[in-house]
Design a protein around this motif. Structure first.
Motif, PDB file in Angstrom:
ATOM      1  N   LEU A  54       1.892   2.551  -5.642  1.00 25.15           N
ATOM      2  CA  LEU A  54       3.192   3.056  -5.182  1.00 25.15           C
ATOM      3  C   LEU A  54       4.336   2.592  -6.071  1.00 25.15           C
ATOM      4  CD1 LEU A  54       4.714   0.554  -3.436  1.00 25.15           C
ATOM      5  CD2 LEU A  54       2.879   1.093  -1.864  1.00 25.15           C
ATOM      6  N   ALA A  76      -2.569   4.274  -1.925  1.00 26.49           N
ATOM      7  CA  ALA A  76      -1.625   4.138  -0.808  1.00 26.49           C
ATOM      8  C   ALA A  76      -1.757   5.394   0.031  1.00 26.49           C
ATOM      9  CB  ALA A  76      -0.183   4.034  -1.312  1.00 26.49           C
ATOM     10  N   VAL A  77      -1.333   5.294   1.287  1.00 26.55           N
ATOM     11  CA  VAL A  77      -1.297   6.519   2.090  1.00 26.55           C
ATOM     12  C   VAL A  77      -0.019   7.299   1.777  1.00 26.55           C
ATOM     13  CG1 VAL A  77      -0.262   5.468   4.176  1.00 26.55           C
ATOM     14  CG2 VAL A  77      -1.736   7.470   4.392  1.00 26.55           C
ATOM     15  N   GLY A  78       1.067   6.571   1.464  1.00 24.92           N
ATOM     16  CA  GLY A  78       2.315   7.232   1.071  1.00 24.92           C
ATOM     17  C   GLY A  78       2.233   7.664  -0.391  1.00 24.92           C
ATOM     18  N   LEU A 101      -6.034   2.204   6.460  1.00 25.42           N
ATOM     19  CA  LEU A 101      -5.018   1.155   6.651  1.00 25.42           C
ATOM     20  C   LEU A 101      -4.212   1.350   7.932  1.00 25.42           C
ATOM     21  CD1 LEU A 101      -2.461   2.997   5.762  1.00 25.42           C
ATOM     22  CD2 LEU A 101      -3.058   2.251   3.471  1.00 25.42           C
ATOM     23  N   ARG A 238       8.667   3.160   4.798  1.00 29.03           N
ATOM     24  CA  ARG A 238       9.245   3.093   3.453  1.00 29.03           C
ATOM     25  C   ARG A 238      10.693   2.650   3.588  1.00 29.03           C
ATOM     26  NH1 ARG A 238       4.880   2.921   1.773  1.00 29.03           N
ATOM     27  NH2 ARG A 238       3.839   4.210   0.213  1.00 29.03           N
ATOM     28  N   HIS A 285       6.041  -6.084   1.737  1.00 28.36           N
ATOM     29  CA  HIS A 285       5.260  -4.835   1.698  1.00 28.36           C
ATOM     30  C   HIS A 285       3.755  -5.148   1.741  1.00 28.36           C
ATOM     31  CE1 HIS A 285       5.586  -0.354   0.368  1.00 28.36           C
ATOM     32  NE2 HIS A 285       4.523  -0.543   1.150  1.00 28.36           N
ATOM     33  N   SER A 288      -0.602  -3.363   4.725  1.00 27.99           N
ATOM     34  CA  SER A 288      -2.011  -2.961   4.581  1.00 27.99           C
ATOM     35  C   SER A 288      -2.870  -4.064   3.973  1.00 27.99           C
ATOM     36  CB  SER A 288      -2.115  -1.700   3.708  1.00 27.99           C
ATOM     37  OG  SER A 288      -1.739  -2.003   2.368  1.00 27.99           O
ATOM     38  N   MET A 297      -9.144   1.185   0.795  1.00 30.53           N
ATOM     39  CA  MET A 297      -8.235   1.932  -0.083  1.00 30.53           C
ATOM     40  C   MET A 297      -8.844   2.064  -1.479  1.00 30.53           C
ATOM     41  SD  MET A 297      -4.744   0.052   1.213  1.00 30.53           S
ATOM     42  CE  MET A 297      -3.591   0.674  -0.021  1.00 30.53           C
TER      43      MET A 297
HETATM   44  C1  DGY Z   1       0.851   2.740   1.810  1.00 33.09           C
HETATM   45  O1  DGY Z   1      -0.375   2.860   1.828  1.00 33.09           O
HETATM   46  O2  DGY Z   1       1.601   3.716   1.705  1.00 33.09           O
HETATM   47  C2  DGY Z   1       1.405   1.360   1.936  1.00 33.09           C
HETATM   48  O3  DGY Z   1       2.764   1.301   1.827  1.00 33.09           O
HETATM   49  C3  DGY Z   1       0.725   0.378   0.989  1.00 33.09           C
HETATM   50  O4  DGY Z   1      -0.498   0.134   1.509  1.00 33.09           O
END
Ligand code: DGY
Length: 325
Positions: A54, A76-78, A101, A238, A285, A288, A297
């Protein structure tokens, strides 16, 4: 046979690297820190695929500098660090790491909620300073969780998990989302409300929307002014969803009681004055950051990337339009 060349922008759990190595030639950044733009471009220049973080900005300049890229697997998921429109324009699939996560992030939201409202970090600092003078009836008075109202902004996977974990605390649950969430309604009797209503009624507001243009600065001075003065704000989503300067002012002026933050508007920095406030709990941050989440991940990012660079469809592709046409 050509083995795809993969660039991994920072060390990740070894399970992911080992999986990649079964199919690809893998180069991992030697730096244990976010890469500079130049380092990112140099590493990706001759690569077929990139496993990005990220902290890596994957934009049109990146794609110009790395013309061979056939897949971007974000760890990351984002994926707000990636210019999806540009990736689509170039026919490059992009993937994320959903699911693995969810619980870890929801658990961190709870950790921040409790730390903030029961003043755990303030108390910890006093104890470690050696200055505690003994039990006192007025020391470190905080807020009750049991029976309070929990407001979830964004009832996707993580918001839903956060809400479901409230069951032990007999909370009233409100949620604001574009979609109805029957799991929350059926399991908790949760009510779908507008963001405005949620802010006005909740004792704890937890943010779980993705960062998009429509959610940037969703919470600003006006929003904090509409919250209860006794309320707490939790953000594990975020940073830029919250106007951090406005939040700092609201916390300083007692417009809300406190906050628990895992993410920041200008990472790795927090805006001036925020970290000096006693009523904010801050983590770097790390929502996760559990072994199973980070390993999951790594495995997801690796298998998505292998699929993308070998011409198959990635399971967690976030721009599936690339496969049409
Ligand atoms: C995500 O996965 O988006 C988190 O911010 C980092 O794990």
């Amino acid at each position: 046979m050509h083995r795809p060349h993969i660039f991994v922008t920072r060390t990740i759990p070894s399970e992911g690297i080992e999986l990649l190595k079964e199919h690809c030639t893998v180069e991992v950044s030697p730096h244990d820190r976010p890469l500079t733009r130049e380092e990112l471009f140099a590493g990706a220049k001759d690569a077929d695929g990139i496993l990005s973080l990220l902290t890596d900005r994957i934009d049109s300049e990146f794609f110009r500098q790395a013309p061979g890229i056939r897949g971007v697997a974000n760890y990351a998921v984002g994926y707000d660090n990636i210019d999806l429109a540009e990736a689509l324009r170039r026919g490059v699939p992009v993937s994320n790491t959903p699911g693995v996560l969810t619980d870890a992030t929801a658990e961190m939201a709870w950790a921040l909620l409790f730390s903030a409202c029961r003043r755990v970090t303030e108390s910890d600092r006093l104890m470690k300073s050696g200055m505690w003078k003994g039990w006192g009836p007025m020391q470190f008075i905080g807020a009750d969780v049991t029976g309070a109202t929990l407001g979830i902004i964004g009832a996707g996977r993580i918001g839903t998990a956060m809400a479901l974990k409230s069951r032990g605390f007999s909370m009233k649950v409100l949620y604001a989302d574009a979609f109805r969430n029957s799991t929350l309604e059926d399991t908790l009797g949760a009510q779908q409300v507008s963001v405005e209503e949620l802010l006005a009624q909740s004792d704890f507001v937890s943010v779980h929307v993705p960062l998009m243009e429509s959610t940037r600065h969703l919470l600003d001075r006006q929003a904090f002014g509409s919250m209860k003065r006794s309320a707490y704000l939790i953000n594990t989503a975020r940073g830029p969803i919250i106007n951090e300067a406005d939040l700092t002012a609201a916390l300083r002026d007692g417009e809300i009681a406190g906050a628990g933050l895992d993410v920041y508007e200008f990472e790795p920095k927090a805006v001036d004055g925020l970290s000096e406030l006693p009523n904010v709990v801050m983590t770097p941050h790390t929502a996760s950051a559990t072994i199973s989440s980070r390993t999951g991940m790594a495995m997801k990012a690796a298998s998505n990337l292998i699929a993308m660079v070998t011409g198959q469809r990635a399971a967690d592709c976030v721009n599936p339009e690339v496969y049409q046409g």
